[in-house]
Design an enzyme around this catalytic site. Sequence first.
Site, PDB file in Angstrom:
ATOM      1  N   ASP A   1       0.778  -1.126  -0.041  1.00 54.96           N
ATOM      2  CA  ASP A   1       0.012  -0.026  -0.098  1.00 54.96           C
ATOM      3  C   ASP A   1       0.926   1.277  -0.045  1.00 54.96           C
ATOM      4  O   ASP A   1       1.985   1.104   0.334  1.00 54.96           O
ATOM      5  CB  ASP A   1      -0.810  -0.028   1.026  1.00 54.96           C
ATOM      6  CG  ASP A   1      -0.280  -0.529   2.471  1.00 54.96           C
ATOM      7  OD1 ASP A   1       0.955  -0.467   2.513  1.00 54.96           O
ATOM      8  OD2 ASP A   1      -1.088  -0.630   3.404  1.00 54.96           O
TER       9      ASP A   1
ATOM     10  N   HIS B   1      -7.827  -4.831   9.979  1.00 54.50           N
ATOM     11  CA  HIS B   1      -7.501  -4.591   8.563  1.00 54.50           C
ATOM     12  C   HIS B   1      -6.314  -5.094   8.213  1.00 54.50           C
ATOM     13  O   HIS B   1      -5.410  -5.525   9.075  1.00 54.50           O
ATOM     14  CB  HIS B   1      -7.436  -2.899   8.245  1.00 54.50           C
ATOM     15  CG  HIS B   1      -6.160  -2.296   8.672  1.00 54.50           C
ATOM     16  ND1 HIS B   1      -6.318  -0.898   8.724  1.00 54.50           N
ATOM     17  CD2 HIS B   1      -5.064  -2.642   8.956  1.00 54.50           C
ATOM     18  CE1 HIS B   1      -5.056  -0.410   9.344  1.00 54.50           C
ATOM     19  NE2 HIS B   1      -4.588  -1.611   9.615  1.00 54.50           N
TER      20      HIS B   1
ATOM     21  N   ASN C   1      -8.471  -3.011  14.216  1.00 48.42           N
ATOM     22  CA  ASN C   1      -9.571  -3.010  13.577  1.00 48.42           C
ATOM     23  C   ASN C   1      -9.891  -4.288  12.543  1.00 48.42           C
ATOM     24  O   ASN C   1     -10.860  -4.364  12.133  1.00 48.42           O
ATOM     25  CB  ASN C   1     -10.390  -1.692  12.802  1.00 48.42           C
ATOM     26  CG  ASN C   1      -9.437  -1.409  11.580  1.00 48.42           C
ATOM     27  OD1 ASN C   1      -8.539  -2.103  11.355  1.00 48.42           O
ATOM     28  ND2 ASN C   1      -9.847  -0.340  10.949  1.00 48.42           N
TER      29      ASN C   1
ATOM     30  N   GLU D   1      -9.939  -2.164   4.974  1.00 45.34           N
ATOM     31  CA  GLU D   1     -10.624  -1.672   6.170  1.00 45.34           C
ATOM     32  C   GLU D   1     -11.909  -2.694   6.500  1.00 45.34           C
ATOM     33  O   GLU D   1     -12.431  -3.179   5.385  1.00 45.34           O
ATOM     34  CB  GLU D   1     -11.022  -0.158   6.168  1.00 45.34           C
ATOM     35  CG  GLU D   1      -9.804   0.529   6.017  1.00 45.34           C
ATOM     36  CD  GLU D   1      -9.084   0.866   7.259  1.00 45.34           C
ATOM     37  OE1 GLU D   1      -9.003   0.167   8.060  1.00 45.34           O
ATOM     38  OE2 GLU D   1      -8.249   1.802   7.333  1.00 45.34           O
TER      39      GLU D   1
HETATM   40  P1  PGA Z   1       1.609  -1.574  13.020  1.00 42.79           P
HETATM   41  O1  PGA Z   1       0.619  -1.689  11.799  1.00 42.79           O
HETATM   42  O2  PGA Z   1       2.510  -2.874  12.965  1.00 42.79           O
HETATM   43  O3  PGA Z   1       2.207  -0.369  12.908  1.00 42.79           O
HETATM   44  O4  PGA Z   1       0.682  -2.034  14.426  1.00 42.79           O
HETATM   45  C1  PGA Z   1       0.088  -2.757  11.419  1.00 42.79           C
HETATM   46  C2  PGA Z   1      -1.133  -2.506  10.510  1.00 42.79           C
HETATM   47  O5  PGA Z   1      -1.861  -1.665  10.669  1.00 42.79           O
HETATM   48  O6  PGA Z   1      -1.385  -2.982   9.610  1.00 42.79           O
END
Ligand code: PGA
Length: 256
Positions: free
Chosen positions: A75, A150, A148, A155
């Site tokens: 992404d 995702h 959440n 999302e």
């Molecule tokens: P993080 O992000 O490793 O900073 O928790 C992971 C994500 O949101 O996919």
Amino acid sequence: MTRIKLVIVPPEEFGRMASDYIANRIIDFHDRRPMNIGTATGGTMEGIYGSLIERARRDDALANALQTVNYFAMDEYVGLDGDHPQSYAYFMRSRLLEPAAVSTSRLQLPNKENVEPAPGAGGCISMYDQMMTDCGGIDLQLAGIGTNGHVAFNEPGTSRDSWTRRVLLSESTISANSRYFSDPSEVPREAYSIGIATIMRAERVVLFASGKNKASALERMIRGRPGDDCPASVLTLHPNCTVFMDWEAASKLRPY
Ligand code: PGA
């Protein structure tokens, strides 16, 4: 019945063991053809890439193999150019490619042009998805998970038929990512993201999670039914998916 594999490790060993997992896959693959890796970003991956670089400094086989990999980012934010310190292009260059002396030309990211539908492919397969296929497909897809549920910027509510496209970020993702920006209003509201269908087409998927704040998302992902309300849960239907986590992230999983 889910076929995913769970690997649960002590928090203090997480970075080293997670990077060893990736390193061993890369070394095993070396010599077949250039390996295609789907790359993730975020705090979890930052630590893992750091450990991978440390190992590459004392492991020539890994250092050499890293040079031949094609890297496809999951992404990228809409509206940040590749030199912006919070762009994922910058993240990948500064956390993995440059320290490993890998040419930045080996990194592809989804962008305005390549998220357009691929001509002749039918439906909504994007040019970015088509580029992966043309290189032989993703051999190893790395992923994180949001609080959440995702995965990439898919999302809650994302269809499992989604391919790479432009997406709106949820409020919880914007707020989680605001820690990286000096002013929360600077966090982009949109991104280009590979889809759930993109991830499901990879040969092998490994999702990394560490820390207590991921425990509820992992419980929903692994114990609940696969559903669009938790995009990561759909990965439990993948034939070769490993969830690599530390005890804290696993703290809400109980034996059947
Ligand atoms: P993080 O992000 O490793 O900073 O928790 C992971 C994500 O949101 O996919």
